[in-house]
Design a protein around this motif. Structure first.
Motif, mmCIF file in Angstrom:
data_model
loop_
_atom_site.group_PDB
_atom_site.id
_atom_site.type_symbol
_atom_site.label_atom_id
_atom_site.label_comp_id
_atom_site.label_asym_id
_atom_site.label_seq_id
_atom_site.Cartn_x
_atom_site.Cartn_y
_atom_site.Cartn_z
ATOM 1 N N ALA A 108 0.833 -1.205 0.000
ATOM 2 C CA ALA A 108 0.000 0.000 0.000
ATOM 3 C C ALA A 108 0.870 1.259 0.000
ATOM 4 C CB ALA A 108 -0.928 -0.007 1.210
ATOM 5 N N ILE A 109 1.997 1.211 0.696
ATOM 6 C CA ILE A 109 2.920 2.346 0.703
ATOM 7 C C ILE A 109 3.447 2.612 -0.702
ATOM 8 C CG2 ILE A 109 5.243 3.059 1.427
ATOM 9 C CD1 ILE A 109 4.606 1.763 4.156
ATOM 10 N N THR A 110 3.909 1.564 -1.382
ATOM 11 C CA THR A 110 4.440 1.745 -2.738
ATOM 12 C C THR A 110 3.353 2.205 -3.696
ATOM 13 O OG1 THR A 110 4.118 -0.599 -3.282
ATOM 14 C CG2 THR A 110 6.239 0.022 -2.369
ATOM 15 N N ASP A 111 2.145 1.701 -3.521
ATOM 16 C CA ASP A 111 1.026 2.101 -4.369
ATOM 17 C C ASP A 111 0.694 3.578 -4.144
ATOM 18 O OD1 ASP A 111 -0.931 1.304 -6.311
ATOM 19 O OD2 ASP A 111 -2.456 1.434 -4.748
ATOM 20 N N TRP A 112 0.708 4.005 -2.885
ATOM 21 C CA TRP A 112 0.417 5.400 -2.539
ATOM 22 C C TRP A 112 1.479 6.331 -3.115
ATOM 23 C CZ3 TRP A 112 2.748 9.379 0.127
ATOM 24 C CH2 TRP A 112 1.928 10.428 0.543
ATOM 25 N N ILE A 113 2.744 5.945 -3.016
ATOM 26 C CA ILE A 113 3.822 6.772 -3.566
ATOM 27 C C ILE A 113 3.669 6.891 -5.077
ATOM 28 C CG2 ILE A 113 6.315 6.924 -3.935
ATOM 29 C CD1 ILE A 113 6.645 5.469 -1.227
ATOM 30 N N TYR A 114 3.375 5.776 -5.728
ATOM 31 C CA TYR A 114 3.225 5.794 -7.186
ATOM 32 C C TYR A 114 2.109 6.747 -7.624
ATOM 33 C CZ TYR A 114 2.285 4.144 -11.920
ATOM 34 O OH TYR A 114 2.075 4.084 -13.278
ATOM 35 N N LYS A 115 1.042 6.791 -6.847
ATOM 36 C CA LYS A 115 -0.109 7.611 -7.218
ATOM 37 C C LYS A 115 0.028 9.082 -6.813
ATOM 38 C CE LYS A 115 -3.457 3.816 -7.087
ATOM 39 N NZ LYS A 115 -4.627 3.234 -6.388
ATOM 40 N N HIS A 116 0.818 9.356 -5.761
ATOM 41 C CA HIS A 116 0.864 10.713 -5.217
ATOM 42 C C HIS A 116 2.162 11.467 -5.506
ATOM 43 C CE1 HIS A 116 -2.471 9.019 -2.865
ATOM 44 N NE2 HIS A 116 -2.871 10.258 -2.717
ATOM 45 N N THR B 64 17.739 16.342 -1.357
ATOM 46 C CA THR B 64 16.315 16.032 -1.201
ATOM 47 C C THR B 64 16.110 14.803 -0.316
ATOM 48 O OG1 THR B 64 15.864 16.935 -3.399
ATOM 49 C CG2 THR B 64 14.166 15.534 -2.427
ATOM 50 N N SER B 65 15.235 14.929 0.673
ATOM 51 C CA SER B 65 14.953 13.847 1.615
ATOM 52 C C SER B 65 13.534 13.326 1.414
ATOM 53 C CB SER B 65 15.104 14.357 3.050
ATOM 54 O OG SER B 65 14.069 15.288 3.347
ATOM 55 N N ALA B 66 13.192 12.295 2.146
ATOM 56 C CA ALA B 66 11.836 11.747 2.075
ATOM 57 C C ALA B 66 10.798 12.787 2.488
ATOM 58 C CB ALA B 66 11.736 10.511 2.975
ATOM 59 N N TYR B 67 11.120 13.563 3.495
ATOM 60 C CA TYR B 67 10.203 14.615 3.951
ATOM 61 C C TYR B 67 9.991 15.659 2.852
ATOM 62 C CZ TYR B 67 8.037 17.920 7.196
ATOM 63 O OH TYR B 67 7.164 18.769 7.826
ATOM 64 N N ASP B 68 11.046 16.001 2.123
ATOM 65 C CA ASP B 68 10.932 16.938 1.004
ATOM 66 C C ASP B 68 10.052 16.358 -0.097
ATOM 67 O OD1 ASP B 68 12.732 18.724 2.239
ATOM 68 O OD2 ASP B 68 14.438 17.647 1.379
ATOM 69 N N THR B 69 10.206 15.058 -0.358
ATOM 70 C CA THR B 69 9.453 14.417 -1.435
ATOM 71 C C THR B 69 7.964 14.446 -1.150
ATOM 72 O OG1 THR B 69 11.334 12.982 -1.927
ATOM 73 C CG2 THR B 69 9.194 12.294 -2.775
ATOM 74 N N VAL B 70 7.563 14.282 0.114
ATOM 75 C CA VAL B 70 6.144 14.358 0.472
ATOM 76 C C VAL B 70 5.585 15.737 0.151
ATOM 77 C CG1 VAL B 70 4.534 14.380 2.410
ATOM 78 C CG2 VAL B 70 6.211 12.568 2.228
ATOM 79 N N THR B 71 6.339 16.777 0.450
ATOM 80 C CA THR B 71 5.842 18.138 0.241
ATOM 81 C C THR B 71 5.901 18.550 -1.228
ATOM 82 O OG1 THR B 71 8.022 19.041 0.791
ATOM 83 C CG2 THR B 71 6.445 18.828 2.574
ATOM 84 N N GLN B 72 6.957 18.125 -1.929
ATOM 85 C CA GLN B 72 7.109 18.505 -3.338
ATOM 86 C C GLN B 72 6.270 17.630 -4.265
ATOM 87 O OE1 GLN B 72 11.321 18.394 -4.124
ATOM 88 N NE2 GLN B 72 11.807 19.835 -2.489
ATOM 89 N N GLN B 73 5.975 16.405 -3.826
ATOM 90 C CA GLN B 73 5.193 15.439 -4.610
ATOM 91 C C GLN B 73 5.799 15.183 -5.988
ATOM 92 O OE1 GLN B 73 1.050 16.626 -4.552
ATOM 93 N NE2 GLN B 73 0.823 16.050 -2.409
ATOM 94 N N ALA B 74 7.122 15.167 -6.037
ATOM 95 C CA ALA B 74 7.844 14.861 -7.269
ATOM 96 C C ALA B 74 9.214 14.345 -6.891
ATOM 97 C CB ALA B 74 7.954 16.088 -8.166
ATOM 98 N N ASP C 79 14.357 9.144 -4.627
ATOM 99 C CA ASP C 79 13.382 9.816 -3.775
ATOM 100 C C ASP C 79 12.200 8.902 -3.471
ATOM 101 O OD1 ASP C 79 14.843 12.356 -3.941
ATOM 102 O OD2 ASP C 79 14.161 12.363 -6.021
ATOM 103 N N PHE C 80 11.748 8.138 -4.464
ATOM 104 C CA PHE C 80 10.685 7.155 -4.255
ATOM 105 C C PHE C 80 11.141 6.122 -3.224
ATOM 106 C CE2 PHE C 80 8.900 9.274 -7.709
ATOM 107 C CZ PHE C 80 7.743 8.691 -8.191
ATOM 108 N N ALA C 81 12.395 5.679 -3.357
ATOM 109 C CA ALA C 81 12.926 4.679 -2.423
ATOM 110 C C ALA C 81 13.028 5.240 -1.016
ATOM 111 C CB ALA C 81 14.291 4.192 -2.906
ATOM 112 N N HIS C 82 13.564 6.450 -0.880
ATOM 113 C CA HIS C 82 13.701 7.063 0.446
ATOM 114 C C HIS C 82 12.353 7.230 1.136
ATOM 115 C CE1 HIS C 82 17.843 8.965 -0.638
ATOM 116 N NE2 HIS C 82 17.980 7.790 -0.059
ATOM 117 N N LEU C 83 11.343 7.638 0.388
ATOM 118 C CA LEU C 83 10.025 7.816 0.986
ATOM 119 C C LEU C 83 9.445 6.474 1.415
ATOM 120 C CD1 LEU C 83 7.698 9.566 1.815
ATOM 121 C CD2 LEU C 83 6.914 9.611 -0.568
ATOM 122 N N GLY C 84 9.599 5.452 0.598
ATOM 123 C CA GLY C 84 9.125 4.121 0.978
ATOM 124 C C GLY C 84 9.801 3.618 2.232
#
Length: 282
Positions: free
Chosen positions: A136-144, A156-166, A171-176
């Motif tokens: 579900a985490i990977t699916d959410w990242i892919y969609k958002h 760029t960190s995982a926290y940055d990726t959530v706010t920038q949404q790009a 970055d996808f890996a760090h957020l996951g």
């Protein structure tokens, strides 16, 4: 499964410097390097170093003069993966984790799981199966999060990726990884050569520790999960950088390739909503 991989790097050396490269295919019990060759023009002193945890193979180059340095790595690799049904795997208590797993529960430079704990619990905390949580985490990242080349940098960190949404694959890996750790699921960074990645490049994804296995996930969905040759695993990209440069050095060119050379036809594996099998990569 046999793959032929290569990496060609060019560096413009301005002054005496040291480069630590992380481009060798990792040697494990289930990933065998059948042949490899590292060539450098002009010839430069080189030393191979293995990380203490055995999850990286480094090459240290010491340059004494300014000029253009060309590096080429080629390898024939035979690796093994296993597809298991992880849908009913019970979440393991932290008290049962081996000491080698514990570092992958903690926040790290690019994976601030402590800052993302509320998001993780509010979005995924209700899911009982550990595997389905990570899926579900990977699916959410892919969609958002939009995959957008050039949208992020080395800071760029995982926290940055959530706010920038790009972001890009790292970055996808760090957020996951950060979201998994926030849910007390150990997770680690995976970098490697990737078959069918377009354009060809090094690729980053992550592994989650489920039921005693490190299971591979890729939120980008850019490559088949069984088309990877592992270079390294680590807490995040800070520990698995393709090149660490100490001195006045500029990278002028990178070329990467990964070709399948197995005897049997290649059958790609992807996760889908209807398939909750985990790919365990060794």
């Amino acid at each position: 499964m046999k793959f032929k991989v290569s990496a060609e790097l060019e560096y413009d050396i301005k002054a005496p410097s040291t480069l630590i490269l992380n481009i060798h295919a990792l040697i494990t019990a289930h990933q065998k390097v059948l042949h490899e060759e590292l060539t450098i023009e002009p010839p430069i002193k080189i030393e191979e170093l293995n990380a203490m945890n055995g999850e990286n193979r480094f090459a240290r180059l010491v340059t004494e003069e300014a000029g253009l340095v060309k590096i080429k790595y080629e390898a024939l690799v035979d690796n093994y993966y296993e597809v298991k049904d992880h849908s009913n795997v019970q979440e393991l208590p932290v008290s049962s984790f081996d000491a080698s797993v514990l570092p992958y529960l903690n926040p790290s430079r690019y994976c601030q799981s402590d800052k993302l704990s509320r998001l993780a619990f509010n979005t995924f905390g209700h899911i009982e199966s550990s595997f389905e949580k990570v899926f579900a985490i990977t699916d959410w990242i892919y969609k958002h999060v939009e995959y957008l080349s050039g949208s992020t940098d080395s800071e760029t960190s995982a926290y940055d990726t959530v706010t920038q949404q790009a972001g890009v694959c790292r970055d996808f890996a760090h957020l996951g990884i950060a979201l998994c750790r926030a849910l007390t699921i150990p997770a680690r960074y995976f970098t490697g050569y990737a078959y069918q990645l377009n354009p060809p490049d090094f690729h980053a994804c992550f592994e989650a520790y489920l039921g005693g296995d490190w299971v591979l996930f890729d939120a980008t969905r850019l490559i088949p999960l069984n088309g990877l040759v592992k270079i390294a695993t680590s807490r995040d990209a800070a520990d698995a950088s393709i090149a660490s440069i100490f001195g006045d050095v500029y990278c002028s060119n990178i070329k990467v390739s990964c070709d399948y050379v197995g005897e049997e036809p290649f059958v790609p594996i992807y996760y889908t909503r209807s398939i909750f099998d985990g790919v365990t990569y060794y």
